[in-house]
Design an enzyme around this catalytic site. Structure first.
Site, mmCIF file in Angstrom:
data_model
loop_
_atom_site.group_PDB
_atom_site.id
_atom_site.type_symbol
_atom_site.label_atom_id
_atom_site.label_comp_id
_atom_site.label_asym_id
_atom_site.label_seq_id
_atom_site.Cartn_x
_atom_site.Cartn_y
_atom_site.Cartn_z
ATOM 1 N N GLY A 82 -40.929 2.804 26.747
ATOM 2 C CA GLY A 82 -39.748 2.074 27.183
ATOM 3 C C GLY A 82 -39.179 1.225 26.058
ATOM 4 O O GLY A 82 -39.658 1.260 24.914
ATOM 5 N N ALA A 83 -38.177 0.439 26.386
ATOM 6 C CA ALA A 83 -37.532 -0.417 25.394
ATOM 7 C C ALA A 83 -38.524 -1.436 24.855
ATOM 8 O O ALA A 83 -39.272 -2.067 25.611
ATOM 9 C CB ALA A 83 -36.337 -1.133 26.027
ATOM 10 N N SER B 263 -41.707 3.178 18.269
ATOM 11 C CA SER B 263 -41.327 3.495 16.894
ATOM 12 C C SER B 263 -42.424 3.088 15.920
ATOM 13 O O SER B 263 -42.708 3.800 14.950
ATOM 14 C CB SER B 263 -40.008 2.802 16.524
ATOM 15 O OG SER B 263 -38.927 3.366 17.226
ATOM 16 N N THR C 130 -31.111 9.464 14.402
ATOM 17 C CA THR C 130 -30.091 10.169 15.184
ATOM 18 C C THR C 130 -29.024 9.230 15.738
ATOM 19 O O THR C 130 -28.106 9.672 16.411
ATOM 20 C CB THR C 130 -30.751 10.899 16.365
ATOM 21 O OG1 THR C 130 -31.441 9.928 17.177
ATOM 22 C CG2 THR C 130 -31.741 11.935 15.876
ATOM 23 N N HIS D 77 -35.968 -1.531 10.933
ATOM 24 C CA HIS D 77 -36.711 -0.274 10.812
ATOM 25 C C HIS D 77 -36.887 0.112 9.345
ATOM 26 O O HIS D 77 -37.966 0.553 8.936
ATOM 27 C CB HIS D 77 -35.972 0.845 11.562
ATOM 28 C CG HIS D 77 -36.261 0.870 13.033
ATOM 29 N ND1 HIS D 77 -36.744 1.981 13.677
ATOM 30 C CD2 HIS D 77 -36.141 -0.082 13.982
ATOM 31 C CE1 HIS D 77 -36.902 1.717 14.961
ATOM 32 N NE2 HIS D 77 -36.532 0.471 15.165
ATOM 33 N N ARG D 78 -35.844 -0.033 8.565
ATOM 34 C CA ARG D 78 -35.917 0.354 7.149
ATOM 35 C C ARG D 78 -36.916 -0.518 6.387
ATOM 36 O O ARG D 78 -37.662 -0.025 5.539
ATOM 37 C CB ARG D 78 -34.531 0.253 6.514
ATOM 38 C CG ARG D 78 -33.611 1.416 6.890
ATOM 39 C CD ARG D 78 -32.245 1.252 6.288
ATOM 40 N NE ARG D 78 -31.409 2.427 6.533
ATOM 41 C CZ ARG D 78 -30.090 2.452 6.421
ATOM 42 N NH1 ARG D 78 -29.457 1.341 6.055
ATOM 43 N NH2 ARG D 78 -29.417 3.549 6.650
ATOM 44 N N ARG E 226 -39.521 -1.845 7.521
ATOM 45 C CA ARG E 226 -40.874 -1.557 7.978
ATOM 46 C C ARG E 226 -41.418 -0.266 7.380
ATOM 47 O O ARG E 226 -42.624 -0.080 7.279
ATOM 48 C CB ARG E 226 -40.847 -1.448 9.510
ATOM 49 C CG ARG E 226 -42.140 -1.718 10.213
ATOM 50 C CD ARG E 226 -41.899 -1.860 11.699
ATOM 51 N NE ARG E 226 -41.231 -0.713 12.271
ATOM 52 C CZ ARG E 226 -40.474 -0.754 13.363
ATOM 53 N NH1 ARG E 226 -40.275 -1.896 13.978
ATOM 54 N NH2 ARG E 226 -39.913 0.336 13.839
#
Length: 405
Positions: free
Chosen positions: A235-236, A241, A259, A276-277, A279
């Site tokens: 879930g959220a 990730s 995406t 994200h980048r 990490r």
């Protein structure tokens, strides 16, 4: 070459003395670990730790035949009493090699952090690499042939997964290399969860006192198979990730497939993308695309696709799924074809692939028809993709629950 692990834990051991954390509280029995120390063929001791003689006795070994004691940590550590009959501990300078009377050759491996690594070649030609906590080999650029591949690697897989990636990049670690995690601390859960995370990287943990025989069939058969295809659901903000990224940290040259696009003007989305980048390892490359089928069909490095939920949004946009007339007039049929094409490409791929998707079917029923349509199609997509994956993991509150594999 026989390798006995007298301890497999961090320098302070596991559990740590007087530490109240959950991991230390549950690190009992086979999950309790003394500081890492390694006995090679009864002749070479890598790192002298308190109680080494008793640890050897518990493992059915003796230190009376040890001819060399080598230290790997950045410093000599706290004073440790040298058992009677053992030579004084020493350290080999980086790049230097010594040959023992027993026929073992030991080369000091330069690291990208303080400390010393040791590459040991036994009289039978079998090869062992031992790295200290927090260390990874430095200066690995040239590929090695099969003769230069290690049979056993003992390393801080949890703290420095990139060390394994560097070794894989030059061929020093291959499919049959027995990668054993040592220097295990309380930064990951003990027991089954630790074993699951290590297996996803092609590594394993063994109890203190284990003896490994380099190059033996038993060792090779114990090497975990890294799943070719893995689907990570959650879930959220569940940690899905992070789970997916962790699975590929020990692989070189990963291609991260985003995406979601850039969404120009959306500051919150830009912040999420930046997080994200930051990490991800610096060696990973990024591609922003929803055209997944050609990527799956091409040869290349491992793929991390994050995420299928946004791929589905793009696909439903393009087939007019939000308009009932377009949906009934061919949009639904076209979406089914695209999902089947994606599943077929995943089945045929020869790349290592980790895919991320949202699990939305367990929450409240969406208030709108379009929301319900998206929820239903995502459920169908997840089921189709899961059917082609060797491993499926559901992440809940940061904890991975294996559904398959």
């Amino acid at each position: 070459m026989e390798v006995t692990l007298l301890g497999t834990g961090a320098p302070a051991g596991l559990p740590r003395p007087d530490c109240p954390c959950a991991v230390c509280a549950t690190s009992l029995g086979a999950d309790a670990r003394a500081a890492t120390a390694v006995l090679v063929d009864g002749a070479l001791l890598l790192d002298l730790t308190p109680g080494a003689a008793f640890a050897a006795a518990r493992a059915g070994r003796s230190l009376t035949g040890v001819r060399q004691v080598l230290l790997s940590h950045p410093h000599d550590g706290p004073p440790v009493e040298v058992p009677a009959g053992l030579p004084q501990p020493g350290r080999v300078p980086d790049g230097r090699e010594l040959t023992q009377l027993t026929g073992h050759r030991v080369r000091a491996v330069a690291l990208d952090a303080p400390g010393t690594g040791y590459a040991v070649t036994g009289p039978d030609g079998q090869r062992l690499l031992y790295l200290p906590p927090g260390g990874a080999p430095a200066g690995l650029h040239e590929p090695v042939d099969a003769d230069g591949r290690y049979d056993i690697v003992l390393a801080d897989v949890v703290g420095r997964p990139d060390a394994l990636a560097k070794l894989r990049a030059v061929g020093a670690v291959g499919p049959t290399t027995d990668v054993v995690a040592v220097h295990l601390d309380h930064d990951v859960p003990p027991g089954a969860e630790t074993r699951r995370r290590l297996a996803a990287a092609g590594a394993r943990a063994v109890p203190d006192g284990s003896t490994l025989t380099a190059g033996s069939y038993e060792n090779v058969s114990a090497v975990p198979d890294v799943p070719r295809r893995t689907l990570v659901l959650g879930g959220a903000r569940s940690g899905k990730s992070v789970e997916a990224e962790r699975r590929l940290e020990s692989f070189p040259d990963v291609l991260y497939v985003a995406t979601g696009g850039t969404r120009g003007g959306d500051g919150e989305w830009a912040s999420r993308v930046a997080l994200h980048r930051e990490r991800r390892p610096g060696s990973w490359r990024t591609a922003e695309t929803c055209d997944l089928v050609p990527l799956l069909g091409a040869d290349g490095p491992a793929l991390l696709i994050d995420c299928l939920s946004l791929w589905l949004t793009d696909a439903m946009d393009s087939v007019g799924a939000w308009d009932d007339a377009e949906w009934a007039g061919g949009g639904e049929r076209e979406l089914r074809r695209r999902v089947a094409e994606l599943a077929g490409a995943l089945r045929a791929t020869r790349r290592t692939v980790v895919l991320v998707s949202n699990e939305v079917g367990s929450g409240i029923v969406p208030a709108t028809a379009s929301g319900r349509r998206y929820r239903d199609e995502l459920g169908r997509l997840n089921a189709a993709v899961a059917g082609e994956c060797e491993q499926v993991v559901l992440v809940v509150a940061g904890q991975g629950v294996v559904l398959r594999g």
